[in-house]
Structure formats: C-alpha cells, structure tokens
Design a protein around this motif. Structure first.
Motif, PDB file in Angstrom:
ATOM      1  N   ASP A  71      33.739  -9.032  23.834  1.00 36.54           N
ATOM      2  CA  ASP A  71      34.573  -7.831  23.920  1.00 36.54           C
ATOM      3  C   ASP A  71      35.900  -8.016  24.650  1.00 36.54           C
ATOM      4  O   ASP A  71      36.951  -7.644  24.131  1.00 36.54           O
ATOM      5  CB  ASP A  71      33.753  -6.685  24.539  1.00 36.54           C
ATOM      6  N   ARG A  72      35.876  -8.557  25.862  1.00 40.49           N
ATOM      7  CA  ARG A  72      37.019  -8.491  26.760  1.00 40.49           C
ATOM      8  C   ARG A  72      37.955  -9.687  26.626  1.00 40.49           C
ATOM      9  O   ARG A  72      37.776 -10.738  27.252  1.00 40.49           O
ATOM     10  CB  ARG A  72      36.514  -8.363  28.197  1.00 40.49           C
ATOM     11  N   ASP A  74      40.883  -9.859  27.872  1.00 38.69           N
ATOM     12  CA  ASP A  74      41.543 -10.140  29.149  1.00 38.69           C
ATOM     13  C   ASP A  74      40.706 -11.065  30.031  1.00 38.69           C
ATOM     14  O   ASP A  74      41.232 -11.984  30.666  1.00 38.69           O
ATOM     15  CB  ASP A  74      41.959  -8.852  29.889  1.00 38.69           C
ATOM     16  N   ASN A  89      32.904  -2.023  17.665  1.00 30.76           N
ATOM     17  CA  ASN A  89      33.465  -1.065  18.624  1.00 30.76           C
ATOM     18  C   ASN A  89      34.485  -1.702  19.564  1.00 30.76           C
ATOM     19  O   ASN A  89      34.955  -1.068  20.507  1.00 30.76           O
ATOM     20  CB  ASN A  89      32.363  -0.417  19.461  1.00 30.76           C
ATOM     21  N   ASP A  90      34.779  -2.965  19.331  1.00 29.41           N
ATOM     22  CA  ASP A  90      35.724  -3.665  20.207  1.00 29.41           C
ATOM     23  C   ASP A  90      37.107  -3.678  19.549  1.00 29.41           C
ATOM     24  O   ASP A  90      37.318  -3.095  18.492  1.00 29.41           O
ATOM     25  CB  ASP A  90      35.213  -5.083  20.482  1.00 29.41           C
ATOM     26  N   ILE A  91      38.046  -4.347  20.209  1.00 33.82           N
ATOM     27  CA  ILE A  91      39.390  -4.466  19.654  1.00 33.82           C
ATOM     28  C   ILE A  91      39.292  -5.184  18.298  1.00 33.82           C
ATOM     29  O   ILE A  91      38.568  -6.166  18.182  1.00 33.82           O
ATOM     30  CB  ILE A  91      40.289  -5.233  20.657  1.00 33.82           C
ATOM     31  N   PRO A  92      39.965  -4.700  17.269  1.00 32.98           N
ATOM     32  CA  PRO A  92      39.891  -5.357  15.955  1.00 32.98           C
ATOM     33  C   PRO A  92      40.416  -6.799  15.995  1.00 32.98           C
ATOM     34  O   PRO A  92      41.288  -7.128  16.811  1.00 32.98           O
ATOM     35  CB  PRO A  92      40.784  -4.482  15.073  1.00 32.98           C
TER      36      PRO A  92
ATOM     37  N   THR B  45      34.771   3.052  24.353  1.00 37.49           N
ATOM     38  CA  THR B  45      34.647   1.676  23.863  1.00 37.49           C
ATOM     39  C   THR B  45      36.059   1.094  23.782  1.00 37.49           C
ATOM     40  O   THR B  45      37.055   1.818  23.798  1.00 37.49           O
ATOM     41  CB  THR B  45      34.040   1.637  22.446  1.00 37.49           C
ATOM     42  N   SER B  46      36.119  -0.224  23.655  1.00 39.73           N
ATOM     43  CA  SER B  46      37.423  -0.885  23.557  1.00 39.73           C
ATOM     44  C   SER B  46      38.206  -0.371  22.359  1.00 39.73           C
ATOM     45  O   SER B  46      39.412  -0.146  22.434  1.00 39.73           O
ATOM     46  CB  SER B  46      37.234  -2.393  23.436  1.00 39.73           C
ATOM     47  N   ARG B  47      37.494  -0.161  21.230  1.00 40.71           N
ATOM     48  CA  ARG B  47      38.199   0.276  20.027  1.00 40.71           C
ATOM     49  C   ARG B  47      38.730   1.693  20.176  1.00 40.71           C
ATOM     50  O   ARG B  47      39.859   1.983  19.786  1.00 40.71           O
ATOM     51  CB  ARG B  47      37.300   0.158  18.790  1.00 40.71           C
ATOM     52  N   LEU B  50      41.704   1.595  22.508  1.00 40.97           N
ATOM     53  CA  LEU B  50      42.874   1.077  21.796  1.00 40.97           C
ATOM     54  C   LEU B  50      43.485   2.150  20.904  1.00 40.97           C
ATOM     55  O   LEU B  50      44.707   2.332  20.872  1.00 40.97           O
ATOM     56  CB  LEU B  50      42.476  -0.142  20.947  1.00 40.97           C
ATOM     57  N   ARG B  72      42.535  -2.236  31.747  1.00 44.27           N
ATOM     58  CA  ARG B  72      42.392  -3.148  30.607  1.00 44.27           C
ATOM     59  C   ARG B  72      43.696  -3.831  30.184  1.00 44.27           C
ATOM     60  O   ARG B  72      44.496  -3.284  29.425  1.00 44.27           O
ATOM     61  CB  ARG B  72      41.788  -2.387  29.434  1.00 44.27           C
ATOM     62  N   ILE B  75      44.083  -4.182  26.356  1.00 40.48           N
ATOM     63  CA  ILE B  75      44.596  -2.989  25.678  1.00 40.48           C
ATOM     64  C   ILE B  75      46.105  -2.868  25.902  1.00 40.48           C
ATOM     65  O   ILE B  75      46.868  -2.558  24.980  1.00 40.48           O
ATOM     66  CB  ILE B  75      43.885  -1.710  26.188  1.00 40.48           C
TER      67      ILE B  75
END
Lengths: 216, 216
Positions: A71-72, A74, A89-92, B45-47, B50, B72, B75
C-alpha cells in the motif's frame, strides 16, 4: 530491474506477534526458502510502519530477498524497498508508477481479467490473484475460481502469483495454472515450525511449477 | 518555494460531511479568507484519500491557496500538492525531506521546544503547535500552555501556527505569542455559516497578528 523469483512469496501479518518474535519469524522464513517478502501493516501508524520496515529491510538485505511494501509508496521510498504491492483500495498503479519511476517493482491485486489487464497496461510488474481459498488473515468477499485464475494467467504477459489460504495441503489444486508462484501468510506465519514448513512449501512449489511447465 | 501565508490555516475533517457537502464547505472557506489548506483523512483507504485529494486540489488551485496533505507523502506526491503535514506518529521530517526533495513544504507538529528544534533541524518549513484548547476533532492528551507556545516561537526561526480548539472567542488568548497564524478545524467546518465565520476569523487573525507585531 533485477529478476524476481516469485515462487514463495511471504506476505506478513504481524498482528499476532510481539515485535521481536515477528522479526525472528521473518528471519527463519527468509533463511528457509522464502523468495520475496511483502510487509503488510494495515493498522500501524506511519511512524510504526516505517520503523518495522527499516527492521525488516535489514533482514531482507541480509538474505538477499527483495522487499515489497503493501500500500504505502512513501514507506517504500523511505526505506528504499524494491517496490510496493497495491490492492484495489490503494493508490492506482498508474499514479504509483509516476511517483516511483520505472525501476521499482509494482505489484497489483487483480481478481478479474479486466483488473489484470488494467494493471498490466499501467505498468504493474506482477499480479496477485485470489483469494483462492478461504483465509483467516483478510476479510474475503469472494473466492477466486481456478478458471478465473487461469484466464488471468493467459490474458497477461506479467507474472501471476496465486494468494489466499494456500497451504501444502491444497497447493496441488493450482496444478495447470500458469502461475509463477504462491503468496502465503498464515501457512508460514501461523505454523508451529516455520523452518520445516517453509522448507517444505519451497520444495512443493518448485515441484508444482515444474509440473505446470511440463503440462503446457 | 513560494511564500506561504499561514494566517488562517484550515485543517479538514470530512467525517461529518457527505462528499459534495464537504467540497462545498471547503470551497466557501477558500473563497472567504482561508490562506492554507490541509487535507486530513485518517480513516480513508489510500484510494479514497487520493480521490478526495484530487477533488480538493482542483479547488485550491482555483482559489490559489496552497494545499498540504496530512501524513501521506505518497498522496501529496500523487496530486502534486504543495507539501505535507507530519505529526509525531507520522514519517519523521528527515525521511520526508529525503523523499520529497528541497522544494516541497513540510510542516511538523511540535508540542515541546525539543520537538520543535528537531523538526527545524531536519528541514521542516513550519510548525503546528497545540492543542491550545480542548477540541472535539482529535483525542488530546495534553493542552499546550501559552508559555510553551511562546517558548517554541522564540526557539525556532521557522513560522509557528497555533492549533487546537481555536475560535473567534478565544483567539485573543494568543496575544503576545509570535505566531504566524492559526489552524482551525471545527471553528470553520462545524460553523452554521461558513462564509461569515471564515470572513470574521480572517479579519480577527489579521488584527491579532498586527497587534502581536506592535507588542514586540
């Protein structure tokens, strides 16, 4: 990017461990056949996650096993991990690739052919597909069928790793799917003998991957 | 780095808002005197974080107000925000500066002179100090005294922003402290008239900052 061995991919779950026990368990797994490690910390603060990532990175460096952060992005950048694993659910993947540049490993969870093609198109290096079986380490809404797994494997050029409740007992259910490895959590981390279990899983997955190559 | 006006710093709390209501509230605040915006999403969530960051960035760009992302770094990089704000449970300033480079704004929470000096040393651009008063938007373990606030302001060269339950009613309690602004959450976002409240706070804080300059 260095060549990655996906055959026995350990995803961590530190929730049932004390800090030192957790690091010991990881170290035993790394010594006995785990080829890729994903640090997954869904509950930790950023600072606690970073601290754990620094500790785990020392171990993965020591045993020359690539480290992926769940997920992270960073945290992955902060510890110079090999990459990240991104769920739906994470950054695409597309945004992640832009942030991380071309040389970091980006894995993506894909439950459908559509998700798999989308991730591949935007620069994912591998896919995690499942859950293949019920599992205790994540809330699963749906089991991925063997036929969906094989469809995904056939639809993309990037490696596919099967995940979800995989153990020595059900491993051979994956026979015939063009996977490059298995990802496990509790099969190793909930084992009463991590050394023996890891060695045994490492041996079995090699046999399965050879058998699968012979089939095709 | 562009010059930042810290005078009326809005930190978001979207938990009591529907998505569109939240964006409308932010927009009204941006139109009526907020000079800096921090997007804070501790549960998303991260998504989802974002997605909200992309929406908010459009508004902050439209009104030429800098955007800072809470916690984050990934993000912040993904939406090309102006920077991040880091609490004591987030990634440390030193690691953040390494990841983000010299041109991003990094803010840090500091409750003590020691934390303030540490953050400044590692490259923080500003400090958030508090909670100055009881607040409903965060679990507060300790109220920061006026004397600690002034000690911090005198110990560092970077701007200090006071935070924590600050409203028009208690704003003048900060008279005499060398702050560069106030950060508020509920004073604006829980107001029944965000337009009037923001305008009024913006006017009061300017008067306070001028008065504070005259005192010194």
């Amino acid at each position: 990017m260095k060549s990655i061995d996906y055959s026995l991919y350990l995803v961590t779950d530190s929730s049932s461990y004390e800090e030192q026990e957790f690091l010991s368990a990881i170290e035993i797994a790394l010594q006995n056949g785990v080829t890729l490690l994903q640090l997954r910390e869904k509950e930790a603060t950023s600072r606690a996650f970073l601290k754990k990532a620094i500790q785990v990175k020392k171990l993965t460096d020591q045993y020359h096993v690539p480290l992926v952060i769940n997920d992270r992005i960073d945290i992955a950048l902060a510890v110079n991990a090999d990459g990240v694993h991104l769920g739906q659910n994470d950054i695409p993947v597309k945004a992640a690739r832009r942030i991380m540049g071309p040389n970091k490993l980006i894995g993506a969870s894909a439950k459908t052919v559509e998700q798999a093609l989308e991730a591949e198109k935007h620069g994912a290096n591998y896919l995690g597909t499942g859950a293949m079986n019920p599992t205790t380490t994540k809330v699963i809404t749906q089991i991925t069928s063997f036929s969906t797994l094989t469809e995904i494997c056939n639809a993309v050029k990037i490696p596919v790793v099967a995940i979800g409740g995989i153990s020595k007992e059900n491993l051979w259910n994956l026979k015939g799917a063009n996977i490059k490895g298995i990802a496990v959590v509790s099969a190793i981390l909930s084992s009463s003998n991590i050394q023996v279990t890891t060695q045994s899983l490492a041996k079995e997955i090699q046999e399965l991957l050879i058998e699968n190559q012979n089939i095709r």
